[in-house]
Scaffold this active site. Sequence first.
Site, PDB file in Angstrom:
ATOM      1  N   GLY A  56       0.128   2.315   3.866  1.00  0.00           N
ATOM      2  CA  GLY A  56       0.794   1.292   3.065  1.00  0.00           C
ATOM      3  C   GLY A  56      -0.173   0.587   2.134  1.00  0.00           C
ATOM      4  O   GLY A  56       0.086   0.420   0.933  1.00  0.00           O
ATOM      5  N   ASP A  57      -1.335   0.194   2.669  1.00  0.00           N
ATOM      6  CA  ASP A  57      -2.343  -0.472   1.845  1.00  0.00           C
ATOM      7  C   ASP A  57      -2.919   0.474   0.805  1.00  0.00           C
ATOM      8  O   ASP A  57      -3.140   0.094  -0.347  1.00  0.00           O
ATOM      9  CB  ASP A  57      -3.478  -0.994   2.735  1.00  0.00           C
ATOM     10  CG  ASP A  57      -3.035  -2.151   3.602  1.00  0.00           C
ATOM     11  OD1 ASP A  57      -2.958  -3.275   3.087  1.00  0.00           O
ATOM     12  OD2 ASP A  57      -2.744  -1.934   4.779  1.00  0.00           O
ATOM     13  N   SER A  58      -3.189   1.718   1.209  1.00  0.00           N
ATOM     14  CA  SER A  58      -3.820   2.669   0.300  1.00  0.00           C
ATOM     15  C   SER A  58      -2.920   2.992  -0.887  1.00  0.00           C
ATOM     16  O   SER A  58      -3.376   3.041  -2.035  1.00  0.00           O
ATOM     17  CB  SER A  58      -4.176   3.959   1.053  1.00  0.00           C
ATOM     18  OG  SER A  58      -5.052   3.688   2.122  1.00  0.00           O
ATOM     19  N   ALA A  67      -0.507   1.098  -2.050  1.00  0.00           N
ATOM     20  CA  ALA A  67      -0.425  -0.108  -2.872  1.00  0.00           C
ATOM     21  C   ALA A  67      -1.664  -0.240  -3.752  1.00  0.00           C
ATOM     22  O   ALA A  67      -1.577  -0.601  -4.937  1.00  0.00           O
ATOM     23  CB  ALA A  67      -0.284  -1.340  -1.976  1.00  0.00           C
ATOM     24  N   SER A  68      -2.831   0.070  -3.193  1.00  0.00           N
ATOM     25  CA  SER A  68      -4.080  -0.029  -3.945  1.00  0.00           C
ATOM     26  C   SER A  68      -4.105   0.940  -5.121  1.00  0.00           C
ATOM     27  O   SER A  68      -4.498   0.572  -6.234  1.00  0.00           O
ATOM     28  CB  SER A  68      -5.268   0.250  -3.024  1.00  0.00           C
ATOM     29  OG  SER A  68      -5.327  -0.680  -1.977  1.00  0.00           O
TER      30      SER A  68
END
Length: 318
Positions: free
Chosen positions: A166-168, A170-171
Amino acid sequence: MTALTGLRVIEIGTLIAAPFAARLLAEFGAEVIKIEALDKGDPLRKWRKLHEGTSLWWYLQSRNKKSLALNLRSAEGVALVKQLVEGADVLIENLRPGALEKLGLGWDVLHALNPKLTLVRISGYGQTGPYRDRPGFGAIGEAMGGIRYTTGTPGVPPARVGVSLGDSLASMHAVIGALMSVLRVKTGQGERPDLAQNDGRARHCELIDEAIAAWTGSRGIDEVLEILEGAEVPAGRIYSAADIVADPHYQAREMLLDTTLPDGATLKMPGIVPKLSATPGQVNWQGPTLGEHTDGLLTELGLSEADIQRLRKGGVVQ
């Protein structure tokens, strides 16, 4: 020279999303100034696997960045950020919506200081909508986005994907958006329509899966891969970390880089992607110590040594 040489980025973020986005920009030549809290800095410094008290993830996630330890709860600290903004191209943050405004650094203020600035904001639910104020985390985004629904075994709770997907994601979308905005500001040109679609439909998935399982089940994995490669059928084994390190293609593509930590210990860390022929990314240094670049950055802003010492004694910088 690297692809983003001359681009100045300010990062006000912690842990994964904003720091990962800023790291991608730093690897390709952008000057990334990471603003960290006094004393402890980014919690990522102590996240998961530690080496001599510092997270191995920190050394990867913060390579090529400059660390400025600053008290954003002080008026002088906020004033220093405003000075940096005047000469920046991009500011990336992953605070809760409204947090930047409470610091006196909302978009209206930043845009007035630097009309060419691109502000990249990463949060759990975005800056608008009924859920905007809810706290968010990568795992929650994966659940709400439907990824967790598709993982695991029927009848049991969904399995974690295994990485901070999820973070990756989004990044990476944050980086795409930042570069689109910078391109528009610098050239007046950017976003294009998506021209490609795949309208194909798999109609006999179960039948095909059964046939493949029956054929592969009677053969070893090396034999299966050899036959498929000979027939030019796309296929590949499921790699463990050990498989990745040993694979000659990973090595040839420089997807793993040997890293030396401050105490002299060595280990392998992920390489840099994408691979650019004329302006490849590079690692100039690993994650910095807290406040390592404070003096140099404040000197660039015109502060004297006496000014810097006064701010340090006053708890504004470290």
